[in-house]
Design a protein around this motif. Structure first.
Motif, PDB file in Angstrom:
ATOM      1  N   ARG A  11      30.328  88.785  20.556  1.00  0.00           N
ATOM      2  CA  ARG A  11      29.401  88.862  19.432  1.00  0.00           C
ATOM      3  C   ARG A  11      29.679  90.139  18.624  1.00  0.00           C
ATOM      4  N   LYS A  12      29.871  89.980  17.335  1.00  0.00           N
ATOM      5  CA  LYS A  12      30.121  91.134  16.471  1.00  0.00           C
ATOM      6  C   LYS A  12      28.810  91.591  15.842  1.00  0.00           C
ATOM      7  N   PRO A  13      28.598  92.918  15.773  1.00  0.00           N
ATOM      8  CA  PRO A  13      27.375  93.413  15.109  1.00  0.00           C
ATOM      9  C   PRO A  13      27.319  92.907  13.672  1.00  0.00           C
ATOM     10  N   ILE A  14      26.142  92.504  13.233  1.00  0.00           N
ATOM     11  CA  ILE A  14      25.988  91.974  11.876  1.00  0.00           C
ATOM     12  C   ILE A  14      26.078  93.117  10.870  1.00  0.00           C
ATOM     13  N   ILE A  15      26.844  92.915   9.820  1.00  0.00           N
ATOM     14  CA  ILE A  15      26.976  93.924   8.762  1.00  0.00           C
ATOM     15  C   ILE A  15      25.851  93.699   7.756  1.00  0.00           C
ATOM     16  N   THR A  16      25.023  94.720   7.571  1.00  0.00           N
ATOM     17  CA  THR A  16      23.869  94.599   6.673  1.00  0.00           C
ATOM     18  C   THR A  16      24.063  95.498   5.462  1.00  0.00           C
ATOM     19  N   ARG A  27      32.601  84.360  14.482  1.00  0.00           N
ATOM     20  CA  ARG A  27      32.719  84.755  13.075  1.00  0.00           C
ATOM     21  C   ARG A  27      31.837  85.973  12.782  1.00  0.00           C
ATOM     22  N   GLN A  28      32.258  86.798  11.835  1.00  0.00           N
ATOM     23  CA  GLN A  28      31.483  87.967  11.425  1.00  0.00           C
ATOM     24  C   GLN A  28      30.240  87.514  10.655  1.00  0.00           C
ATOM     25  N   GLY A  29      29.102  88.105  10.977  1.00  0.00           N
ATOM     26  CA  GLY A  29      27.856  87.789  10.276  1.00  0.00           C
ATOM     27  C   GLY A  29      27.483  88.888   9.292  1.00  0.00           C
ATOM     28  N   TYR A  30      26.834  88.487   8.185  1.00  0.00           N
ATOM     29  CA  TYR A  30      26.421  89.431   7.148  1.00  0.00           C
ATOM     30  C   TYR A  30      24.951  89.188   6.785  1.00  0.00           C
ATOM     31  N   CYS A  31      24.254  90.275   6.504  1.00  0.00           N
ATOM     32  CA  CYS A  31      22.868  90.164   6.026  1.00  0.00           C
ATOM     33  C   CYS A  31      22.752  90.993   4.753  1.00  0.00           C
ATOM     34  N   PHE A  32      22.355  90.351   3.650  1.00  0.00           N
ATOM     35  CA  PHE A  32      22.219  91.035   2.369  1.00  0.00           C
ATOM     36  C   PHE A  32      20.735  91.137   2.011  1.00  0.00           C
ATOM     37  N   ASN A  86      21.675  97.889  14.332  1.00  0.00           N
ATOM     38  CA  ASN A  86      21.374  96.526  14.775  1.00  0.00           C
ATOM     39  C   ASN A  86      20.494  96.548  16.020  1.00  0.00           C
ATOM     40  N   ASP A  87      20.072  97.729  16.436  1.00  0.00           N
ATOM     41  CA  ASP A  87      19.267  97.890  17.646  1.00  0.00           C
ATOM     42  C   ASP A  87      17.818  97.497  17.367  1.00  0.00           C
ATOM     43  N   GLY A  88      17.425  96.333  17.891  1.00  0.00           N
ATOM     44  CA  GLY A  88      16.080  95.809  17.626  1.00  0.00           C
ATOM     45  C   GLY A  88      14.966  96.725  18.070  1.00  0.00           C
ATOM     46  N   PHE A  89      15.200  97.502  19.133  1.00  0.00           N
ATOM     47  CA  PHE A  89      14.135  98.364  19.648  1.00  0.00           C
ATOM     48  C   PHE A  89      13.933  99.592  18.756  1.00  0.00           C
TER      49      PHE A  89
END
Length: 783
Positions: A539-544, A672-677, A702-705
């Motif tokens: 799992r790749k960290p999502i790029i925001t 696949r790489q994920g992106y959040c805009f 990306n750390d939810g806590f």
């Protein structure tokens, strides 16, 4: 306060030289009566009226009692509650219908607010206060503060070229103040006669040395100035009367009921009151509705002693109920697994991937609980995509192999169908029967599922609220999974757990909403906590990234490139339809724009008003051959489309951080790489700098806590967990967005724990616990 100081000084003079001055003075009682008539209760005031007729011994006794009253904190000077006879606590649970103090219309008003009895009426706590005491002046009021001022009108005028064309010039002997209004013409100014006096309440502002108020409230009712005015939460549906009238009506009703606070018995252990220096419960309930003193700022921050006492009570009672429930549950019989390790090895050997260490640790904690003979009550917390479902599958597999059943309760049909597909895929190969029961399953299909579950043919039943139906019975229900705990009340969890027959089912509560551990331990006091703090391999960290609307070309071009590569895109809006009150883009309107812009692609629309079956069809279509899904936050929880790589969130400044974190967890669910805009209007850069700062947290981590900690600090747990705080936790005065209240929660938890260990719960406290929580948390006995 000046009168109190005068009275205290006068009493000290009377006490000097062995009360010699008291023996020679006359009119003492009347003098003290006039000084203290707004501060003492009726009993003391009656004594002062008769003072000069009494013996010197009685006079001395009265002076000592009066002195004791005025030495107490200002908030508690109105009534001496110790002088009144206490009633049984059960008398405060009397229904609204049976309250003889109230008229029929007043009873209807309370019932329309959801108030069912006297106790809940007294606990209908104000949400804010306004200080209408005219004890300040134009000169002493600090710009930016709200104040009630008694003013003399000295002039007025109308200039249509101004932003606020109407003005009234006033003074009070200490300075000049302008009242400014956005009236269409001069007519509303007729109410202000030169030379007349007005009382106004509003926020004083200053610009280039000129002090003014914009649209202040003109106070005309005698009962609404000269005091601190409470304001209550009001449901306005179906009401034709003004907000002011409704508030006034509630105040009048509560005022009648406040007499009863003098008779409410103290239910809290004496050592707790002394430890925290709390006032009595009657005083606290009286003063929260009718505060005598305290600044508007302190009152609205709920910092005063009587407010802190009530906050503590709510949190303490909640913790006590959860702690007792936990203690009680542990006495009940539960299924004990016999060969868990072997069955687990068998399950893991068939998985096409390896578990993370966090998943292995969580399963180990669960197996230990399942071997104890006591019902498991465990919260499994894990960030989006951390693999909570696989943990639930492993446990369901083990129990199925040992002849027992599991039930998986999902918050939506979409998520229930998704779980059904996954459980069938990973458990069906072993001959384990997996069933699905939702509101859409009806008639003969539903009857068939009921029949197979009762016979034990279905080992794992997945569903929505339909699992809570009384007609549904299991042959041997040993394990209950509640997915997204915050979507269900404690009461609903209890309904499913009652289906265990002779055993109490083991319960695993799963939540992808990261809650800081200390808060989770306190809010879920009846649960142990397991944490999935690792993500599966690959799992790749999502790029925001944060974009302003003027940069639309950048992100739309990127979206087109991703779609051309075979990826899918979510576009999320906060509303379904346009709203005049909130200038936000709406899904239904913007859907047309996206269809036009991507006219060569398949664009779909989904929102919460669609029926579950319609949502499911749209999701299947999106998975199959859709390109863009325009939606509201209905996709927030659990939707799994592996080929989705872009999550575009419009008006992102209107969402909580944790909610956005949930949404972005819908993409990047494959290699696949994920992106959040995150898209916000350009003006937000100037007008809401704090919102930009807040959203930058998501860009950095990306750390939810970490995100949850920040969301908790900024917005409180109601927003963090996607629920209204009062709706879920049942708090009416405690607000866990306040750091002081969170600290109080931890203190209350420890106090409750000690009291449970001591087995010395006061009788009235037990009665109150049963009244508040017997139905919600199912405390069978608190002996």
């Amino acid at each position: 306060m000046e009168r109190l100081e005068k009275a205290e000084k006068f009493i000290q003079e009377l006490e000097s030289q062995n009360y010699l001055k008291l023996k020679r003075s006359i009119g003492v009682g009347l003098y003290l009566f006039n000084l203290l008539k707004d501060h003492l209760d009726q009993v003391h005031l009656s004594m002062l009226k008769e003072f000069d007729k009494l013996s010197i011994e009685k006079k001395i006794a009265i002076l000592k009692s009066v002195k004791e009253q005025i030495k107490r904190p200002p908030s508690f000077l109105t009534v001496n509650f110790d002088l009144y006879e206490k009633k049984p606590i059960e008398s405060f649970f009397i229904s609204v219908e049976n309250m003889s103090l109230l008229k029929k219309e007043e009873k209807k008003t309370l019932e329309s607010l959801g108030i069912k009895d006297l106790y809940s009426a007294l606990w209908y706590i104000p949400v804010r206060y306004e200080d209408r005491r005219t004890n300040t002046s134009i000169r002493t009021t600090i710009p930016g503060q709200r104040a009630a001022l008694r003013l003399k009108v000295v002039g007025k005028g109308y200039d249509p070229r101004e932003k606020y064309p109407a003005f009234v010039k006033c003074e009070d002997g200490t300075g000049t103040l302008y009242l400014r209004f956005r009236f269409k013409d001069e007519r509303p100014l007729y109410q202000f006669r030169e030379g007349s006096h007005v009382v106004v309440y509003g926020r004083l502002k200053e610009f280039k040395g000129e002090k003014y108020m914009v649209h202040p409230e003109i106070i005309t009712k005698d009962g609404e100035f000269g005091k601190i005015l409470p304001f209550y939460y009001i449901r306005s549906k179906g009401e034709n009367t003004s907000s002011k009238t409704r508030h006034r009506r509630i105040r009048n009703i509560i005022e009648k009921l406040l007499e009863e606070t003098k008779h409410i018995p103290e239910y809290m252990p004496k050592e707790i009151l002394e430890k925290h220096n709390f006032p009595k419960i009657g005083e606290s309930l009286f003063m929260v509705h009718k505060p005598l003193d305290g600044s508007e700022e302190d009152l609205n921050a709920f910092r005063l002693p009587f407010q802190r006492r009530l906050i503590y009570d709510e949190l303490f009672l909640f913790q006590l109920a959860l702690g007792l429930k936990r203690k009680e549950t542990q006495k009940l019989p539960a299924v004990v697994i016999k060969d868990g390790e072997r069955h687990l090895e068998d399950f893991l050997s068939k998985l096409p991937f390896r578990l993370t260490q966090a998943q292995e640790r969580a399963i180990g904690e669960v197996l230990k609980d399942l071997s104890s003979g006591r019902p498991m009550n465990r919260l499994l917390q894990g960030d989006v995509g951390s693999g909570k479902t696989v943990v639930a599958m492993a446990v369901a597999y083990i129990l199925a192999k040992e002849g027992h059943q599991s039930a998986i309760l999902a918050p939506t049909e979409i998520l229930a169908y998704q779980h059904y597909d996954n459980f069938k895929k990973f458990l069906g190969f072993a001959g384990i029967g997996v069933g699905l029961l939702t509101g859409s399953v009806r008639g003969s299909a539903r009857d068939s599922i009921y029949r197979h579950v009762a016979r034990g043919d279905i080992n794992v039943l997945i569903g929505t609220h339909a699992l809570l139906q009384e007609e549904l019975s299991f042959r041997s229900l040993a394990f209950v999974v509640v997915d997204e705990q915050h979507r269900f009340g404690v009461m609903q969890r209890k309904l499913l757990l009652e289906k265990g027959g002779g055993f109490y089912p083991h319960c695993l509560v799963m939540s992808a909403t990261p809650i800081p551990r200390t808060l989770a331990l306190s809010l879920y006091g009846d649960l142990d906590v397991s944490l999935l703090d690792q993500m599966p391999e690959g799992r790749k960290p999502i790029i925001t990234k944060l974009f302003f609307e003027s940069e639309a070309e950048k992100y739309t071009n990127f979206m087109r490139n991703e779609i051309n590569k075979g990826s899918k895109v979510y576009v999320i809006y906060p509303l379904i339809e346009e709203s005049d009150k909130l200038e936000l883009k709406a899904a239904t309107v913007e859907y047309e724009k996206w269809k036009s812009f991507f006219n060569d692609k398949k664009v779909l629309l989904m929102h919460g008003r669609l029926k579950d079956a319609e949502k499911r069809t749209i999701m299947e279509e999106f998975k199959k051959d859709g390109d863009i899904l325009v939606s509201t936050t209905v996709v927030e929880v659990g939707v799994d489309v592996p080929s989705a790589t872009v999550m575009l969130i419009e008006s992102a400044h209107r969402f909580g951080l944790s909610q956005i974190h949930q949404l972005r967890g819908r993409v990047g669910r494959s290699e696949r790489q994920g992106y959040c805009f995150l898209v916000v209007p350009d003006e937000v850069k100037k007008t809401e700098a704090e919102a930009i700062k807040r959203l930058s947290v998501l860009v950095k981590t990306n750390d939810g806590f970490k995100i949850a900690e920040e969301d908790l600090r900024l917005r409180g747990p109601g927003e963090l967990m996607g629920v209204s705080q009062s709706g879920y936790f049942g708090f009416t005065v405690a607000n866990l967005a306040r750091e002081e209240d969170r600290n109080m929660l931890y203190i209350a938890r420890e106090d409750a724990k000690k009291l449970i260990e001591s087995s010395n719960i006061p009788k009235d406290l037990k009665k109150l616990l049963l009244y508040k929580y017997a139905k919600r948390i199912d405390i069978i006995s608190i002996a």
